[in-house]
Design a protein around this motif. Structure first.
Motif, PDB file in Angstrom:
ATOM      1  N   VAL A   1       0.818  -1.192  -0.045  1.00 52.28           N
ATOM      2  CA  VAL A   1      -0.027  -0.164   0.077  1.00 52.28           C
ATOM      3  C   VAL A   1       0.879   1.265  -0.071  1.00 52.28           C
ATOM      4  CG1 VAL A   1      -1.716   1.261   1.144  1.00 52.28           C
ATOM      5  CG2 VAL A   1      -1.965  -1.181   1.060  1.00 52.28           C
ATOM      6  N   LYS A   2       0.592   2.063  -1.126  1.00 47.80           N
ATOM      7  CA  LYS A   2       1.630   3.207  -1.397  1.00 47.80           C
ATOM      8  C   LYS A   2       1.156   4.316  -0.747  1.00 47.80           C
ATOM      9  CE  LYS A   2       4.495   1.173  -4.156  1.00 47.80           C
ATOM     10  NZ  LYS A   2       5.813   0.659  -3.783  1.00 47.80           N
TER      11      LYS A   2
ATOM     12  N   PHE B   1      -1.956   6.889  -4.930  1.00 49.85           N
ATOM     13  CA  PHE B   1      -3.170   7.474  -4.985  1.00 49.85           C
ATOM     14  C   PHE B   1      -3.717   8.098  -3.318  1.00 49.85           C
ATOM     15  CE2 PHE B   1      -3.413   4.733  -8.815  1.00 49.85           C
ATOM     16  CZ  PHE B   1      -4.006   5.764  -9.596  1.00 49.85           C
ATOM     17  N   MET B   2      -2.993   7.178  -2.464  1.00 52.32           N
ATOM     18  CA  MET B   2      -3.210   7.500  -1.012  1.00 52.32           C
ATOM     19  C   MET B   2      -2.143   8.692  -0.717  1.00 52.32           C
ATOM     20  SD  MET B   2      -6.021   6.074  -0.351  1.00 52.32           S
ATOM     21  CE  MET B   2      -7.017   4.796  -0.996  1.00 52.32           C
ATOM     22  N   LYS B   3      -2.399   9.652  -0.380  1.00 53.87           N
ATOM     23  CA  LYS B   3      -1.307  11.016  -0.119  1.00 53.87           C
ATOM     24  C   LYS B   3      -0.811  10.879   1.349  1.00 53.87           C
ATOM     25  CE  LYS B   3      -1.850  11.991  -4.602  1.00 53.87           C
ATOM     26  NZ  LYS B   3      -0.828  11.817  -5.477  1.00 53.87           N
ATOM     27  N   THR B   4      -1.793  10.368   2.213  1.00 55.12           N
ATOM     28  CA  THR B   4      -1.511  10.777   3.615  1.00 55.12           C
ATOM     29  C   THR B   4      -1.381   9.157   4.215  1.00 55.12           C
ATOM     30  OG1 THR B   4      -3.935  10.795   4.665  1.00 55.12           O
ATOM     31  CG2 THR B   4      -3.013  12.710   3.674  1.00 55.12           C
ATOM     32  N   GLN B   5      -0.794   9.137   5.381  1.00 52.79           N
ATOM     33  CA  GLN B   5      -0.801   7.907   6.075  1.00 52.79           C
ATOM     34  C   GLN B   5      -1.996   7.363   6.746  1.00 52.79           C
ATOM     35  OE1 GLN B   5       2.402   6.451   6.323  1.00 52.79           O
ATOM     36  NE2 GLN B   5       1.792   4.814   7.777  1.00 52.79           N
TER      37      GLN B   5
ATOM     38  N   GLU C   1      -5.002   7.565   5.304  1.00 53.33           N
ATOM     39  CA  GLU C   1      -5.611   7.146   4.174  1.00 53.33           C
ATOM     40  C   GLU C   1      -4.997   5.971   3.834  1.00 53.33           C
ATOM     41  OE1 GLU C   1      -6.937  11.073   1.698  1.00 53.33           O
ATOM     42  OE2 GLU C   1      -5.016  10.113   1.288  1.00 53.33           O
ATOM     43  N   ALA C   2      -3.811   5.645   3.654  1.00 53.96           N
ATOM     44  CA  ALA C   2      -3.139   4.428   3.560  1.00 53.96           C
ATOM     45  C   ALA C   2      -3.310   3.296   4.504  1.00 53.96           C
ATOM     46  CB  ALA C   2      -1.529   4.609   3.201  1.00 53.96           C
ATOM     47  N   ARG C   3      -3.262   3.779   5.861  1.00 49.01           N
ATOM     48  CA  ARG C   3      -3.620   2.905   6.952  1.00 49.01           C
ATOM     49  C   ARG C   3      -4.915   2.172   6.911  1.00 49.01           C
ATOM     50  NH1 ARG C   3      -2.475   5.696  11.029  1.00 49.01           N
ATOM     51  NH2 ARG C   3      -0.256   5.061  11.113  1.00 49.01           N
ATOM     52  N   ALA C   4      -5.918   3.117   6.831  1.00 50.58           N
ATOM     53  CA  ALA C   4      -7.090   2.866   6.472  1.00 50.58           C
ATOM     54  C   ALA C   4      -7.659   1.761   5.348  1.00 50.58           C
ATOM     55  CB  ALA C   4      -8.104   3.954   6.370  1.00 50.58           C
ATOM     56  N   LEU C   5      -6.912   2.059   4.116  1.00 41.01           N
ATOM     57  CA  LEU C   5      -6.956   1.140   3.057  1.00 41.01           C
ATOM     58  C   LEU C   5      -6.219  -0.223   3.285  1.00 41.01           C
ATOM     59  CD1 LEU C   5      -7.844   0.332   0.054  1.00 41.01           C
ATOM     60  CD2 LEU C   5      -5.658   1.602  -0.738  1.00 41.01           C
ATOM     61  N   ALA C   6      -5.277  -0.255   3.900  1.00 39.57           N
ATOM     62  CA  ALA C   6      -4.414  -1.547   4.187  1.00 39.57           C
ATOM     63  C   ALA C   6      -5.278  -2.319   5.372  1.00 39.57           C
ATOM     64  CB  ALA C   6      -3.036  -1.011   4.753  1.00 39.57           C
ATOM     65  N   GLU C   7      -5.856  -1.578   6.448  1.00 42.57           N
ATOM     66  CA  GLU C   7      -6.519  -2.511   7.224  1.00 42.57           C
ATOM     67  C   GLU C   7      -7.834  -2.918   6.560  1.00 42.57           C
ATOM     68  OE1 GLU C   7      -7.334   0.391  10.108  1.00 42.57           O
ATOM     69  OE2 GLU C   7      -5.390   0.030  11.177  1.00 42.57           O
TER      70      GLU C   7
ATOM     71  N   THR D   1      -3.155 -12.952   4.506  1.00 43.77           N
ATOM     72  CA  THR D   1      -2.851 -11.619   3.828  1.00 43.77           C
ATOM     73  C   THR D   1      -2.442 -10.765   5.028  1.00 43.77           C
ATOM     74  OG1 THR D   1      -4.614 -11.914   2.424  1.00 43.77           O
ATOM     75  CG2 THR D   1      -3.714  -9.597   2.488  1.00 43.77           C
ATOM     76  N   SER D   2      -1.354  -9.958   4.307  1.00 43.95           N
ATOM     77  CA  SER D   2      -0.667  -8.852   5.371  1.00 43.95           C
ATOM     78  C   SER D   2      -0.398  -7.856   4.197  1.00 43.95           C
ATOM     79  CB  SER D   2       0.574  -9.382   6.074  1.00 43.95           C
ATOM     80  OG  SER D   2       0.365 -10.316   6.937  1.00 43.95           O
ATOM     81  N   ALA D   3      -0.206  -6.540   4.823  1.00 51.18           N
ATOM     82  CA  ALA D   3       0.188  -5.303   4.041  1.00 51.18           C
ATOM     83  C   ALA D   3       1.256  -4.731   4.507  1.00 51.18           C
ATOM     84  CB  ALA D   3      -0.921  -4.432   4.103  1.00 51.18           C
ATOM     85  N   VAL D   4       2.093  -4.095   3.542  1.00 52.19           N
ATOM     86  CA  VAL D   4       3.325  -3.247   4.023  1.00 52.19           C
ATOM     87  C   VAL D   4       2.817  -1.667   3.495  1.00 52.19           C
ATOM     88  CG1 VAL D   4       5.687  -2.697   3.619  1.00 52.19           C
ATOM     89  CG2 VAL D   4       4.883  -4.998   4.218  1.00 52.19           C
ATOM     90  N   ILE D   5       2.914  -0.979   4.062  1.00 53.73           N
ATOM     91  CA  ILE D   5       2.818   0.683   3.735  1.00 53.73           C
ATOM     92  C   ILE D   5       4.255   1.217   3.490  1.00 53.73           C
ATOM     93  CG2 ILE D   5       2.012   2.983   4.113  1.00 53.73           C
ATOM     94  CD1 ILE D   5      -0.113   1.607   6.288  1.00 53.73           C
ATOM     95  N   SER D   6       4.333   1.440   2.243  1.00 55.76           N
ATOM     96  CA  SER D   6       5.685   1.766   1.782  1.00 55.76           C
ATOM     97  C   SER D   6       5.499   3.549   1.377  1.00 55.76           C
ATOM     98  CB  SER D   6       6.293   0.942   0.561  1.00 55.76           C
ATOM     99  OG  SER D   6       5.499   0.971  -0.398  1.00 55.76           O
ATOM    100  N   ASP D   7       6.632   3.915   1.004  1.00 58.50           N
ATOM    101  CA  ASP D   7       6.889   5.394   0.798  1.00 58.50           C
ATOM    102  C   ASP D   7       6.686   5.540  -0.604  1.00 58.50           C
ATOM    103  OD1 ASP D   7       7.071   8.133   1.999  1.00 58.50           O
ATOM    104  OD2 ASP D   7       8.627   8.118   0.362  1.00 58.50           O
ATOM    105  N   MET D   8       6.013   6.524  -1.219  1.00 60.11           N
ATOM    106  CA  MET D   8       5.890   6.950  -2.486  1.00 60.11           C
ATOM    107  C   MET D   8       6.051   8.474  -2.672  1.00 60.11           C
ATOM    108  SD  MET D   8       6.465   6.055  -5.653  1.00 60.11           S
ATOM    109  CE  MET D   8       6.424   4.322  -5.473  1.00 60.11           C
ATOM    110  N   ASN D   9       6.939   9.087  -1.779  1.00 63.35           N
ATOM    111  CA  ASN D   9       7.170  10.559  -1.864  1.00 63.35           C
ATOM    112  C   ASN D   9       8.338  10.917  -2.973  1.00 63.35           C
ATOM    113  OD1 ASN D   9       5.546  12.050  -0.001  1.00 63.35           O
ATOM    114  ND2 ASN D   9       6.226  10.555   1.504  1.00 63.35           N
ATOM    115  N   GLN D  10       8.916   9.663  -3.446  1.00 63.24           N
ATOM    116  CA  GLN D  10       9.641   9.937  -4.680  1.00 63.24           C
ATOM    117  C   GLN D  10       9.502   8.706  -5.439  1.00 63.24           C
ATOM    118  OE1 GLN D  10      13.974   9.865  -3.738  1.00 63.24           O
ATOM    119  NE2 GLN D  10      13.549   8.968  -1.892  1.00 63.24           N
ATOM    120  N   PRO D  11       9.916   8.298  -6.651  1.00 62.00           N
ATOM    121  CA  PRO D  11       9.830   7.208  -7.449  1.00 62.00           C
ATOM    122  C   PRO D  11      10.647   5.803  -6.756  1.00 62.00           C
ATOM    123  CG  PRO D  11      10.158   8.745  -9.014  1.00 62.00           C
ATOM    124  CD  PRO D  11      10.381   9.467  -7.622  1.00 62.00           C
ATOM    125  N   LEU D  12      10.228   4.958  -6.743  1.00 59.95           N
ATOM    126  CA  LEU D  12      10.858   3.694  -6.143  1.00 59.95           C
ATOM    127  C   LEU D  12      12.282   3.487  -6.815  1.00 59.95           C
ATOM    128  CD1 LEU D  12      10.794   1.705  -3.864  1.00 59.95           C
ATOM    129  CD2 LEU D  12       9.790   0.225  -5.391  1.00 59.95           C
TER     130      LEU D  12
END
Length: 434
Positions: A199-200, A206-210, A212-218, A231-242
């Motif tokens: 979850v980026k 698409f998710m700009k804030t932590q 928002e990303a946490r809510a989607l991951a959960e 299933t598990s999720a990892v929230i990873s940073d997309m403030n710059q291209p990977l």
């Protein structure tokens, strides 16, 4: 049972029961539900809240609107999904690495969406590769090589395909319930034993804030586990291209540099994090760290490269791709360097703007049916915190025409912020959910 009753229930902020949601999903798939009714349904869901139970019921209803795959393979079936970013070519690295660790990976992937690149488009930058295969052929490839990356057939979650197209034109894309059902209906139709979700979050996601990303991951983790898929999720940073490159062939090149021992960096770090989680969930390793270590070892000792080469050949690509990959990838007509007009540090990168610049070059689709130029994109991108001098390259543009390259240069300059101090560079891995 009829569509109007179900829509009226949602309008009153009541959650339809499981049978009603199954009826509606089947109606989406077979045409019983009209476009107007589908749009009303999507808006009613978007304006309300199905809750965890309703979200899970809608997910399974959409999954069961089409074919649900079955497997007879030697190891656990593993899959991965990313919510979308830029320079994110992890699937091309993670898939063969997991296969080298004993998993079976029939990864069903998608094409580019908006500013984000698509795994299928990247893979098809390799000459001869096909991603459209039957389930019997997919099983043959995975049995032989341990992995494959293919597209979903029309029989997979047809309710989602219909509803997604309607959501796109009715301003109902941004619904936690509908996003969850859309992603998981396709993934669960592939019947994985374990699934990891990337979850980026950030400027290129698409998710700009932590939050928002946490809510989607959960929401995703809860619905998938309730459906019986670990299933598990990892929230990873997309403030710059990977990766330091955006564009189909350019991202394949980045993967090949990693697989052949010439590069590591964030691609390997995120691949290890995702791989460790899903290998542990699948019972192939004792814990997440053990899994991450095994993924890195498979990349560094060449086993992942060997699996990747076999997968490419089995899907129609060159037999010697791993050994001579640079010869096979397409090259652009125009290469233009973007030089810094001021000295300083890179303090912000608008990843979405960079992704859209690649789309404008022809590296993505502006409308459905657009042909993609696999050679175009950006390479050599600076990273957050980098110090740059006057005239130093900020990026290299790969374009089909000079006028397109000039427009891309303006877009790149606008997407990068140069300041006096380096600022804080966010961690790549924010948190794990599940």
């Amino acid at each position: 049972m009829d569509a109007r009753t179900i829509i009226a229930k949602l309008r009153r902020h009541q959650v339809p029961d499981e049978l009603e949601l199954r009826w509606f999903a089947q109606g989406l798939a077979d045409g019983t539900v009209s476009d107007a009714q589908a749009g009303a349904f999507a808006m009613a869901v978007c304006m309300g809240d199905l809750g965890a139970a309703g979200r899970g019921a809608l997910t399974l209803a959409m999954r069961d609107s089409g074919e649900v795959l079955t497997w007879d393979l030697d190891g656990p079936v593993i899959d991965k999904h990313s919510t979308g970013g830029v320079g994110d070519c992890v699937s091309l690295l993670l898939t063969p690495a997991l296969a080298a660790c004993g998993a079976c990976v029939p990864m069903i992937s998608g094409r580019g969406l908006g500013h984000t690149g698509g795994t299928l488009d990247k893979l098809e930058a390799i000459p001869g590769v096909t991603t459209a295969v039957s389930q019997s052929r997919l099983t043959e490839i995975v049995t032989k090589t341990g992995c494959a990356i293919v597209g979903a057939t029309a029989q997979i979650a047809p309710a989602d395909k219909r509803l997604y197209a309607i959501r796109d034109v009715t301003a109902t894309v941004e619904s936690l319930d509908l996003i969850t059902a859309s992603i998981l209906s396709k993934k669960l139709a592939a019947s994985p034993d374990a699934l990891v979700l990337d979850v980026k979050v950030g400027s290129g996601a698409f998710m700009k804030t932590q939050d928002e990303a946490r809510a989607l991951a959960e929401a995703l983790v809860g619905a998938a586990n309730a459906a019986g898929c670990k299933t598990s999720a990892v929230i990873s940073d997309m403030n710059q291209p990977l990766a330091p490159a955006l564009g189909n062939a350019l991202e394949v090149a980045e993967i090949m540099l990693v697989l052949t021992g010439q590069s590591e960096g964030p691609l390997v770090q995120l691949t290890a994090a995702l791989g460790g989680v899903v290998l542990a969930d699948a019972g192939l390793v004792d814990d997440v760290q053990d899994g991450a270590d095994r993924v890195v070892a498979a990349i560094r000792d060449g086993r992942a490269a060997e699996r990747f080469g076999k997968m490419i050949a089995a899907q129609g690509g060159p037999l010697s791709f791993v050994e001579d990959w640079a010869r096979f990838l397409p090259e652009p007509n125009v290469i233009r360097e973007v030089a810094a007009r001021e000295a300083g540090h890179v303090t912000a990168i608008n990843g979405e703007a960079l992704g859209l610049a690649v789309v404008a070059l022809g590296g993505g689709r502006q409308v459905e049916g657009d042909l993609i130029d696999p050679a175009v994109g950006l390479s050599g991108l600076v990273r957050l915190g980098d110090e740059v001098g006057l005239g130093q390259p900020l990026a290299v543009i790969h374009a089909g025409r000079e006028d397109a390259a000039r427009r891309a240069e303006a877009a790149v300059r606008a997407a990068l912020t140069i300041g006096d101090a380096p600022g804080v560079v966010p961690d790549l891995i924010h948190e794990r959910v599940g």
